[in-house]
Scaffold this active site. Structure first.
Site, PDB file in Angstrom:
ATOM      1  N   LEU A  86       0.783  -1.242  -0.026  1.00  0.00           N
ATOM      2  CA  LEU A  86      -0.074  -0.089   0.033  1.00  0.00           C
ATOM      3  C   LEU A  86       0.829   1.228  -0.046  1.00  0.00           C
ATOM      4  CD1 LEU A  86      -2.664  -1.017   2.623  1.00  0.00           C
ATOM      5  CD2 LEU A  86      -2.924  -0.750   0.287  1.00  0.00           C
ATOM      6  N   THR A 120       5.003   2.944   1.243  1.00  0.00           N
ATOM      7  CA  THR A 120       6.434   2.916   1.818  1.00  0.00           C
ATOM      8  C   THR A 120       6.740   4.146   2.499  1.00  0.00           C
ATOM      9  OG1 THR A 120       7.240   1.467   0.036  1.00  0.00           O
ATOM     10  CG2 THR A 120       9.023   2.265   1.531  1.00  0.00           C
ATOM     11  N   GLY A 153       9.134   6.053   6.054  1.00  0.00           N
ATOM     12  CA  GLY A 153      10.588   5.975   6.517  1.00  0.00           C
ATOM     13  C   GLY A 153      11.042   4.938   7.513  1.00  0.00           C
ATOM     14  N   ASP A 176       2.824  13.149  14.938  1.00  0.00           N
ATOM     15  CA  ASP A 176       2.895  13.109  13.340  1.00  0.00           C
ATOM     16  C   ASP A 176       1.829  13.403  13.047  1.00  0.00           C
ATOM     17  OD1 ASP A 176       4.729  12.932  11.402  1.00  0.00           O
ATOM     18  OD2 ASP A 176       4.635  10.827  11.199  1.00  0.00           O
TER      19      ASP A 176
END
Length: 675
Positions: free
Chosen positions: A351, A353, A355, A472
């Protein structure tokens, strides 16, 4: 004699000779007195059997009628017919294994000198099989399934033209005359069988029939193919048989043969055929002396392979388990289940990628629940117990605007986090894929997403049993469910602490452009630093731009500065996404842009709490007057006193040139690209 008379006589002789050649007829009830052309390992036995192969490996044998056959008569070359019948038997050293089969061949040449044994059946080779220039017709009785030739099984009859990829084939057998029931035959049974092959040149039909010699010819053919052979066969051809062996010792026999052009071949007299060698104890002893050791060796090898795969599979699915994890049994997933759910973590299930890992879509084997599985590397066990404890605690969060974290799994050097699957993926792709109109969101959808994320963040900060600092918040970490409701996801960086306590210092984590200034200085992630990130998120959603965007090779656009400049000119609404057009509520757009500036304040205590943010968005509380703010060389400053304001200087992450320990978070969403 005049030339005219000579020509007439020549034509008459030609017609007579052609007529005789084109109606050739022969029958062999055994081959004692025959004069067949033989090559390879083909031999005639003393009692009249034609033995094409003789218990050898990787050999071939040919037997042809010695004279050429004229198929095409002078009058109508497209309407010739022929008929043939023969009795054969195939005997192998093993009752259920064989070394290839027999082919009845019509060929331009007597013998097939360039042919190969084994799968090529002594007819073709690896370079010429399938070439139209061969002009070869064949009827194969094949006992090996060759994938390269598209064989249907290892016991079939096939019609071949210029190659070994049959035009049509069928499993060996026949249709009983009493009701037409199909009955199977084994070509390698060792017992004699009879084949009838008939070509009707008028109807252009090839019929093939197979049956044991104990019954009359069945009325329904095994194979029937409509094909015009006039363009394939030359005027003059040779007819005969070809056979080959492979790795299994096999003998191929022809007991009798009849053939006729332009008519029905004579009936073979079964009672006059030579006898095959008896299937005696010698053959049985071969099975015991050779077959049983081979079978035993095969069983041992299979057992060894099974044990190897069992150990390999057990090792592959081995997980890390420690005593402290027993308390989290319900939140722990089995690696094997996640492996099969994601089809072995195949690339097509990927789905997105980021870090810290890669995310895969999966469907749990038993429950059929759709999940998103994130694989996170962790090379050190330091702090893992505390981290997993927080992950499990976060798994108990329940809010309609949060992506549920269902649980985790630990294996070797990685941690796997399991989330509920969001079918419409991340908000990020809807904001930053302007070249794809189907991804565009209108204002009402964006405003509903904003309010939903605010509600979820309020739940994390104030309404759950502990304080959850997300750390985040950004568009790529907001997932959209089936109804395009915004859900805050990616809790891999989240931290928890008790209400009324001070959060501990941690490493600086987050994404450039969303980090609060005080977070980069102290390393402390707080609810105030979350609000700062939320402010950057608000501006991103309304403007359709990232917090920091490169506009030229050495120039970047700082979104908060851009919005502030628009506000200073009295044109803050001009900062909105151009894709929104005029179909939006201007008051709401202005409200969110101003709220984004307020949340982006460099002083943590000046920023509103998420409870205040929710009230502003619901219009239950009036937004403070931003006229108190003015632009200075170091950012936004206050030129007066007002509710919730103090003197401050605004610093934005673009000015973070001081040395700090900074760790970038996932460059794209934990669940970006379709979750």
């Amino acid at each position: 004699m005049s030339s005219k008379l000579i020509a007439t006589v020549f034509i008459f002789v030609t017609i007579v000779v052609a007529s005789e050649d084109s109606n050739i007829d022969f029958t062999y009830n055994g081959f004692e007195s025959s004069h067949l052309y033989l090559d390879g390992v083909a031999k005639l036995t003393s009692n009249g059997l034609l033995r094409l192969t003789n218990d050898t490996r990787q050999q071939k044998g040919h037997a042809f009628y010695p004279n050429p056959i004229v198929f095409n008569n002078t009058f109508n070359v497209s309407e010739f017919s022929f008929s043939t019948s023969f009795v054969f038997a195939i005997r192998s050293e093993f009752p259920n294994l064989s070394g290839h089969g027999i082919v009845f061949v019509v060929s331009p040449t007597k013998g097939l000198p360039n042919s190969f044994p084994s799968q090529y059946l002594g007819v073709f080779n690896e370079t010429n099989s399938g070439n139209n220039s061969n002009r070869v017709f064949g009827l194969e009785l094949d006992t090996i399934e060759n994938i390269e030739f598209g064989d249907i099984n290892d016991n079939h009859v096939g019609i071949d033209i210029n190659g070994l990829k049959s035009e049509k084939s069928a499993s060996a057998g026949y249709y009983d005359g009493n009701g037409g029931e199909f009955k199977n035959l084994s070509l390698i049974s060792g017992f004699p069988m009879q084949v009838w092959l008939e070509y009707d040149g008028v109807k252009k039909i090839i019929d093939v029939t197979l049956a044991p010699i104990t019954i009359e010819k069945p009325t329904q053919p095994l194979l029937s193919l409509k094909k015009d052979l006039s363009s394939i066969l030359n005027n003059s051809m040779y007819v005969g048989f070809s056979s080959s062996t492979g790795s299994i010792l096999t003998s191929h026999y022809i007991l009798g043969w009849s053939f006729k052009v332009n008519g029905k071949a004579q009936k073979i007299e079964i009672s006059k055929l030579p006898k095959l060698p008896s299937l005696d104890e010698k053959q049985d002893s071969k099975v015991f002396l050779i077959g049983l050791p081979l079978i035993s060796l095969s069983l041992i090898l299979m057992l060894a392979i099974a044990i190897f795969h069992f150990i390999k599979r057990k090792k592959m699915f081995k997980e890390l388990h420690e005593d402290w994890e027993k308390d989290y049994g319900t939140q722990r997933f089995k690696y094997k289940d996640l492996y099969f759910a994601t089809k072995g973590f195949k690339e097509k299930e990927l789905l997105g990628t980021g870090g810290f890992g890669r995310v895969y879509k999966g469907v749990m084997p038993i429950s059929k629940l759709e999940v998103a599985v994130k694989r996170v590397s962790h090379e050190s066990r330091q702090g893992m117990k505390e981290f997993v404890a927080e992950i499990v605690s976060i798994g108990r969060l329940r809010h309609r605007n949060l992506v549920p974290l269902l649980g985790y799994c630990r294996r070797k050097g990685e941690l796997l986090l399991v989330y509920d699957y969001m079918p419409n993926g991340s908000l990020d792709k809807y904001l930053h894929n302007n070249n794809q109109p189907r991804f565009l969101l209108n204002w009402s959808q964006r405003f509903r997403i904003i309010k939903g994320v605010a509600s979820g963040l309020l739940y994390l900060h104030e309404e759950w049993e502990q304080v959850v600092v997300h750390r985040d918040i950004k568009a790529s970490n907001v997932l959209l469910d089936g109804e395009l409701n915004g859900r805050l996801g990616d809790f891999g960086l989240s931290r928890l602490y008790d209400h009324g306590t001070d959060p501990q210092t941690t490493h600086v984590v987050g994404t450039l452009g969303y980090l609060a200034p005080e977070h980069t200085r102290t390393g402390k992630a707080t609810t105030n630093s979350d609000v700062y990130s939320f402010g950057a998120f608000l501006l991103e959603v309304v403007c359709g731009k990232r917090p920091i965007e490169q506009v030229r090779e050495c120039e970047s656009l700082i979104l908060v500065d851009f919005v502030y400049d628009c506000w200073k000119r009295g044109e803050i609404v001009e900062a909105k996404d151009v894709n929104l057009g005029e179909d939006c509520v201007i008051d709401e757009v202005e409200l969110v842009l101003k709220l984004g500036l307020l949340c982006s304040h460099c002083e943590a205590l000046v920023r509103p709490s998420m409870r205040q943010v929710v009230r502003y968005l619901e219009k239950d509380l009036a937004l403070p007057d931003l006229d108190f703010l003015s632009l200075s060389s170091i950012g936004l400053t206050s030129s007066g006193q007002g509710e919730n304001f103090q003197d401050f200087a605004m610093s934005y992450p673009s000015s973070m040139d001081r040395p700090i320990s900074y760790t970038s978070s996932i460059a794209e969403s934990l669940l970006s690209g379709g979750r």
